[in-house]
Design an enzyme around this catalytic site. Structure first.
Site, PDB file in Angstrom:
ATOM      1  N   HIS A   9       0.820  -1.201   0.000  1.00  9.54           N
ATOM      2  CA  HIS A   9       0.000   0.000   0.000  1.00  9.54           C
ATOM      3  C   HIS A   9       0.862   1.262   0.000  1.00  9.54           C
ATOM      4  CE1 HIS A   9      -2.692   2.897   2.337  1.00  9.54           C
ATOM      5  NE2 HIS A   9      -3.302   2.717   1.183  1.00  9.54           N
ATOM      6  N   ARG A  10       0.735   2.038  -1.069  1.00  5.55           N
ATOM      7  CA  ARG A  10       1.592   3.224  -1.279  1.00  5.55           C
ATOM      8  C   ARG A  10       3.059   2.804  -1.279  1.00  5.55           C
ATOM      9  NH1 ARG A  10      -1.506   7.371   3.000  1.00  5.55           N
ATOM     10  NH2 ARG A  10      -3.597   6.574   2.563  1.00  5.55           N
ATOM     11  N   GLU A  36       0.790  -0.850  -4.981  1.00  9.57           N
ATOM     12  CA  GLU A  36      -0.268   0.157  -5.069  1.00  9.57           C
ATOM     13  C   GLU A  36       0.334   1.548  -4.919  1.00  9.57           C
ATOM     14  OE1 GLU A  36      -3.697   2.720  -3.642  1.00  9.57           O
ATOM     15  OE2 GLU A  36      -1.787   2.359  -2.649  1.00  9.57           O
ATOM     16  N   ASP A  38      -0.710   6.099  -5.787  1.00  4.74           N
ATOM     17  CA  ASP A  38      -1.762   7.072  -6.070  1.00  4.74           C
ATOM     18  C   ASP A  38      -1.271   8.116  -7.067  1.00  4.74           C
ATOM     19  OD1 ASP A  38      -3.655   6.193  -3.841  1.00  4.74           O
ATOM     20  OD2 ASP A  38      -1.822   6.634  -2.720  1.00  4.74           O
ATOM     21  N   HIS A  51      -0.539  10.792  -2.490  1.00  6.42           N
ATOM     22  CA  HIS A  51      -1.866  10.396  -2.018  1.00  6.42           C
ATOM     23  C   HIS A  51      -2.785  11.577  -1.767  1.00  6.42           C
ATOM     24  CE1 HIS A  51      -4.845   9.487   1.124  1.00  6.42           C
ATOM     25  NE2 HIS A  51      -4.976   8.352   0.473  1.00  6.42           N
ATOM     26  N   LYS A 118      -6.670   9.381  -8.327  1.00  6.15           N
ATOM     27  CA  LYS A 118      -7.423  10.161  -7.352  1.00  6.15           C
ATOM     28  C   LYS A 118      -8.251  11.230  -8.069  1.00  6.15           C
ATOM     29  CE  LYS A 118      -6.047   8.556  -3.289  1.00  6.15           C
ATOM     30  NZ  LYS A 118      -7.016   7.804  -2.466  1.00  6.15           N
ATOM     31  N   ASP A 236       0.152  -1.961   4.662  1.00  2.00           N
ATOM     32  CA  ASP A 236       1.402  -1.202   4.785  1.00  2.00           C
ATOM     33  C   ASP A 236       2.559  -2.131   5.145  1.00  2.00           C
ATOM     34  OD1 ASP A 236      -0.235   1.037   4.486  1.00  2.00           O
ATOM     35  OD2 ASP A 236      -0.243   1.514   6.639  1.00  2.00           O
TER      36      ASP A 236
HETATM   37  O1  G3P Z   1      -5.676   0.603  -2.400  1.00  2.00           O
HETATM   38  C1  G3P Z   1      -6.574   0.947  -1.402  1.00  2.00           C
HETATM   39  C2  G3P Z   1      -6.242   2.209  -0.696  1.00  2.00           C
HETATM   40  O2  G3P Z   1      -5.095   2.795  -1.247  1.00  2.00           O
HETATM   41  C3  G3P Z   1      -7.349   3.164  -0.720  1.00  2.00           C
HETATM   42  O3  G3P Z   1      -7.203   4.177   0.223  1.00  2.00           O
HETATM   43  O4  G3P Z   1      -6.773   6.461   0.864  1.00  2.00           O
HETATM   44  O5  G3P Z   1      -4.945   4.807   0.959  1.00  2.00           O
HETATM   45  O6  G3P Z   1      -5.762   5.637  -1.231  1.00  2.00           O
HETATM   46  P1  G3P Z   1      -6.110   5.311   0.193  1.00  2.00           P
HETATM   47 CA    CA Z   2      -4.427   4.438  -2.715  1.00  2.00          CA
END
Ligand code: G3P
Ligand code: CA
Length: 251
Positions: A9-10, A36, A38, A51, A118, A236
């Site tokens: 995640h990120r 993943e 953003d 993000h 986003k 994470d």
């Molecule tokens: O991939 C799911 C997650 O990234 C969505 O929430 O806010 O971390 O982009 P957020």
């Molecule tokens: Ca995300």
């Protein structure tokens, strides 16, 4: 047992500043099957990987991403907020991220990209983002996801063949119908939504829609998510997730 996707995640944001090149590479090194990140677009039309709507939290500066030019964004320090060890790290352009991930993603058995767009995003911006993915030769290694169904429709318009995922805070009342109507292959809700309605995961799976909940950092929760039938876990804690999945034979 079916293999479980491990989604960084990120990037592996527990060990390096989120959405930066070190975090994304750390995700690969820690055994993620999806990375993943953003994507937003600057005032002068350049896709960058960040993000928040603003640069405030991760740079100590201020301003909305879409009101800043690339040059202004590239002056910012996106590492010090996390640790002095990362002082001077830049917010990456999407092209840099694709360049760094590409060697790890090609060849059929490598990592895949979970690219979140986003909102707000225009058709022109979506086309530009997808064009950069295509130029990198990574269209077939990428799933584009968004919380905004309108963005997903723009993605379909720009590249009908590209896999897409719908992000949700909770499951909709008619989640299978919503996913079918959008034509998405993934529906990724909060982990709380999965725990509250595990039957919806099975219904989506029957409809050919995979579920990868976010953001599951407590390993005590991971067995319940797997029992619900999720295709992957967005976390994470990539390294711990890989170790856990390996130990139970689902890596
Ligand atoms: O991939 C799911 C997650 O990234 C969505 O929430 O806010 O971390 O982009 P957020
Ligand atoms: Ca995300």
């Amino acid at each position: 047992m079916a293999a479980l996707h491990r989604v960084a995640h990120r990037g592996y944001c527990a060990v390096a500043p989120e959405n930066t090149l070190p975090a994304l590479v750390a995700g690969v090194l820690a055994g993620a099957t999806f990375i993943e990140f953003d994507v937003r677009t600057t005032a002068d039309g350049v896709p960058v990987v960040i993000h928040d709507r603003t640069v405030d939290r991760t740079t100590g500066s201020c301003g909305k991403v879409w009101e800043l030019t690339l040059d202004e964004i590239r002056e910012l320090d996106a590492g010090s907020w996390f640790s002095p060890a990362y002082a001077g790290l830049r917010i990456p352009r999407l092209t840099e991220v694709l360049d760094v991930l590409r060697p790890h993603a090609v060849g059929g058995h490598g990592v895949e990209l979970l690219l979140e767009i986003k909102p707000p995003a225009t058709l022109e911006q979506v086309k530009n983002i997808i064009g950069q993915v295509a130029d990198a030769g990574l269209l077939d290694r990428t799933v584009v996801q968004s919380f905004d169904p309108a963005v997903l429709r723009l993605v379909e318009q720009a590249a009908p063949e590209l896999r897409r995922g719908l992000l949700r805070d909770g499951f909709d009342a008619e989640q299978v119908a919503v996913a079918r109507e959008l034509g998405v292959g993934y529906c990724n809700p909060s982990m709380a939504a999965v725990l509250a309605a595990p039957g919806t995961v099975a219904a989506l799976a029957e409809a050919g829609v995979a579920v990868m909940p976010w953001t599951a950092n407590d390993s005590a929760i991971w067995p319940a998510l797997v029992d619900a039938g999720v295709a992957g876990i967005i976390s994470d804690r990539t390294g711990e997730l890989t170790g856990w999945a390996t130990a139970r034979g689902t890596a």
